[in-house]
Design a protein around this motif. Structure first.
Motif, PDB file in Angstrom:
ATOM      1  N   GLY A 258       0.781  -1.226   0.000  1.00 52.95           N
ATOM      2  CA  GLY A 258       0.000   0.000   0.000  1.00 52.95           C
ATOM      3  C   GLY A 258       0.813   1.277   0.000  1.00 52.95           C
ATOM      4  N   HIS A 259       2.148   1.182  -0.063  1.00 50.51           N
ATOM      5  CA  HIS A 259       3.005   2.361   0.034  1.00 50.51           C
ATOM      6  C   HIS A 259       3.796   2.561  -1.267  1.00 50.51           C
ATOM      7  CE1 HIS A 259       2.109   2.730   4.311  1.00 50.51           C
ATOM      8  NE2 HIS A 259       2.252   1.414   4.373  1.00 50.51           N
ATOM      9  N   LEU A 260       3.951   3.808  -1.661  1.00 56.10           N
ATOM     10  CA  LEU A 260       4.544   4.155  -2.947  1.00 56.10           C
ATOM     11  C   LEU A 260       6.067   4.069  -2.908  1.00 56.10           C
ATOM     12  CD1 LEU A 260       4.348   5.298  -5.847  1.00 56.10           C
ATOM     13  CD2 LEU A 260       4.320   7.595  -4.816  1.00 56.10           C
ATOM     14  N   VAL A 261       6.627   3.427  -3.940  1.00 52.43           N
ATOM     15  CA  VAL A 261       8.072   3.377  -4.142  1.00 52.43           C
ATOM     16  C   VAL A 261       8.366   3.889  -5.548  1.00 52.43           C
ATOM     17  CG1 VAL A 261      10.115   1.915  -4.345  1.00 52.43           C
ATOM     18  CG2 VAL A 261       8.406   1.437  -2.572  1.00 52.43           C
ATOM     19  N   MET A 262       9.167   4.934  -5.637  1.00 48.99           N
ATOM     20  CA  MET A 262       9.631   5.476  -6.914  1.00 48.99           C
ATOM     21  C   MET A 262      11.105   5.112  -7.044  1.00 48.99           C
ATOM     22  SD  MET A 262       7.836   9.147  -6.183  1.00 48.99           S
ATOM     23  CE  MET A 262       8.558   9.976  -7.587  1.00 48.99           C
ATOM     24  N   TYR A 263      11.429   4.268  -8.019  1.00 49.98           N
ATOM     25  CA  TYR A 263      12.810   3.817  -8.164  1.00 49.98           C
ATOM     26  C   TYR A 263      13.682   4.831  -8.890  1.00 49.98           C
ATOM     27  CZ  TYR A 263      11.452  -0.743  -6.396  1.00 49.98           C
ATOM     28  OH  TYR A 263      11.001  -1.763  -5.593  1.00 49.98           O
ATOM     29  N   GLY A 264      13.066   5.667  -9.707  1.00 48.61           N
ATOM     30  CA  GLY A 264      13.823   6.701 -10.401  1.00 48.61           C
ATOM     31  C   GLY A 264      12.890   7.777 -10.911  1.00 48.61           C
ATOM     32  N   ALA A 265      12.794   8.881 -10.177  1.00 50.32           N
ATOM     33  CA  ALA A 265      11.856   9.945 -10.555  1.00 50.32           C
ATOM     34  C   ALA A 265      12.278  10.649 -11.834  1.00 50.32           C
ATOM     35  CB  ALA A 265      11.741  10.964  -9.417  1.00 50.32           C
ATOM     36  N   GLY A 266      13.551  10.500 -12.226  1.00 52.18           N
ATOM     37  CA  GLY A 266      14.062  11.216 -13.383  1.00 52.18           C
ATOM     38  C   GLY A 266      14.365  12.663 -13.052  1.00 52.18           C
ATOM     39  N   ASP A 267      14.998  13.353 -13.974  1.00 53.63           N
ATOM     40  CA  ASP A 267      15.266  14.789 -13.788  1.00 53.63           C
ATOM     41  C   ASP A 267      14.008  15.574 -14.135  1.00 53.63           C
ATOM     42  OD1 ASP A 267      17.846  14.067 -13.256  1.00 53.63           O
ATOM     43  OD2 ASP A 267      18.669  14.745 -15.173  1.00 53.63           O
ATOM     44  N   LEU A 268      13.634  16.492 -13.294  1.00 53.77           N
ATOM     45  CA  LEU A 268      12.558  17.415 -13.641  1.00 53.77           C
ATOM     46  C   LEU A 268      13.109  18.578 -14.458  1.00 53.77           C
ATOM     47  CD1 LEU A 268       9.556  18.179 -13.343  1.00 53.77           C
ATOM     48  CD2 LEU A 268      10.189  19.452 -11.286  1.00 53.77           C
ATOM     49  N   VAL A 269      14.266  19.099 -14.033  1.00 55.11           N
ATOM     50  CA  VAL A 269      14.917  20.216 -14.719  1.00 55.11           C
ATOM     51  C   VAL A 269      16.407  19.906 -14.807  1.00 55.11           C
ATOM     52  CG1 VAL A 269      15.554  22.646 -14.564  1.00 55.11           C
ATOM     53  CG2 VAL A 269      13.237  21.930 -13.923  1.00 55.11           C
ATOM     54  N   ASN A 270      16.985  20.099 -15.986  1.00 53.37           N
ATOM     55  CA  ASN A 270      18.436  20.030 -16.147  1.00 53.37           C
ATOM     56  C   ASN A 270      18.830  20.853 -17.373  1.00 53.37           C
ATOM     57  OD1 ASN A 270      18.121  18.439 -18.522  1.00 53.37           O
ATOM     58  ND2 ASN A 270      18.126  16.546 -17.327  1.00 53.37           N
ATOM     59  N   ASP A 271      20.129  20.878 -17.668  1.00 53.74           N
ATOM     60  CA  ASP A 271      20.622  21.654 -18.817  1.00 53.74           C
ATOM     61  C   ASP A 271      21.165  20.731 -19.900  1.00 53.74           C
ATOM     62  OD1 ASP A 271      22.930  20.751 -17.605  1.00 53.74           O
ATOM     63  OD2 ASP A 271      23.951  22.690 -17.573  1.00 53.74           O
TER      64      ASP A 271
END
Length: 362
Positions: A258-271
């Motif tokens: 029942g609990h959330l696991v994010m293994y890789g959210a990724g970059d939201l902002v980068n250059d």
């Protein structure tokens, strides 16, 4: 990742000199992005980089906003000779975090000490002056491992423990010690016992607990067994949300008991906009995550994922083709762990899962 090229388009910015093997100026990353897309404005305001994200968040009932801040905040410091890439943003540009309503930033990652321990000290001071809570780095081990605590509307606390593993590129020399500044960098085998011990005395009724963890390499979809075992142990110890990051693109999400696991959210902002390679991962397509978590038991009610394209150093809403790609890719990855990702009528993504799905950490 608000440093380097992103920093250079702000009203104030750091000295653009950098010490990479092929690039000597942070301005070069702006030039590369412009070649890939179009002209990027200079002297932008603090809301610019967030683009369409801010309006989308304003239409949702979001209590708290959390980011992994993967840069040093300093106009000085000394580049770490152990690192081939050095991220920093000018202290004045902490206004970007304030403009986005960021309540807290986690600092346990492989860029926060890019400009040395003096750079880390300025980072800590700048966030404190801006009223932004942080965890995962400090002037000694006690401070680095101390969770951040934010009050929740109606009572209770949102607690965040922040760790970084060596497999994400954090040098061993960056580990905080009793007499040395640094990041919270435990050995992977020590994480389960540390979490159990810490949460046994920390957690109170009404709290929601998150573990922010920087782990793994930059590219690819494989989830190491060690990471899955840590995630399961964290949930078993009382963690409600595992916020994993390091990869520059999106990886799987899973629901454990029942609990959330994010293994890789990724970059939201980068250059990285003008950097070639890795196109199969579509790293310019990113997600913002809105998690609805029950107050009484910390279980996940819903996860909505907001899709954007990072273009001209700004988050833009995507077209239907991009949403379709994101939905297929996230569904494929979530499907490995018993979940599904579907599109909503509003062209966002939602996670679907079976409440009684068994978890196999192998």
């Amino acid at each position: 990742m608000l440093g380097r090229g992103i920093d250079q388009i702000q009203l104030r910015s750091c000295d653009p000199r950098i010490f990479e093997s092929h690039v000597s100026s942070a301005q070069d990353y702006v030039t590369l992005a412009e070649r890939a897309s179009d002209a990027i404005p200079r002297g932008v305001g603090p809301r610019h980089v967030w683009g369409d994200l801010l309006a989308d968040l304003d239409t949702r009932d979001v209590d708290l906003r959390l980011v992994n801040l993967e840069t040093s905040i300093t106009s000085g410091g000394t580049p770490d000779p152990l690192k081939g890439i050095h991220y920093r943003m000018h202290p004045a540009n902490v206004a970007q975090l304030r403009a986005a309503g960021i309540d807290a930033a986690t600092l346990a990652n492989n860029h926060v000490l890019d400009w040395g321990r003096n750079g880390l000290a300025e980072t800590l001071d700048t966030l404190a002056a801006a009223g932004i809570a942080r965890a995962g780095a400090g002037r000694d081990a006690a401070e680095a491992f101390t969770p951040l605590s934010l009050g929740l509307p109606g009572g209770g606390r949102f607690l965040v423990l922040a760790l970084a593993l060596g497999d994400s590129g954090v040098p061993a020399s960056w580990a905080a010690r009793p007499d040395r500044p640094g990041v919270a960098r435990p050995e992977p085998e020590d994480v389960p016992d540390w979490l159990s011990t810490r949460l046994a005395t920390l957690r109170r009724v009404g709290d929601i607990v998150a573990l922010s963890i920087h782990w793994g390499d930059n590219w690819g979809y494989a989830i190491p067994p060690t990471h899955r075992a840590i995630a399961a142990a964290a949930v078993g110890a009382g963690v409600d949300l595992v916020f994993g990051h390091s990869s520059h693109h999106l990886r799987a999400v899973e629901v454990i008991d029942g609990h959330l696991v994010m293994y890789g959210a990724g970059d939201l902002v980068n250059d990285y906009e003008g950097i070639g390679g890795h196109r199969e991962f579509c790293p310019d397509l990113v997600l913002g995550y809105v998690a609805d978590i029950r107050r009484d038991n910390g279980r996940l009610v819903a996860l909505e994922m907001l899709p954007y394209r990072l273009r001209r150093f700004r988050l833009e809403r995507t077209d239907r083709e991009a949403v379709d790609w994101l939905a297929r890719r996230m569904d494929r990855e979530a499907g490995r762990f018993g979940g599904r990702v579907a599109q909503t009528p509003e062209a966002t993504l939602r996670l679907e899962w079976a409440e009684d799905a068994a978890h196999d950490p192998a």
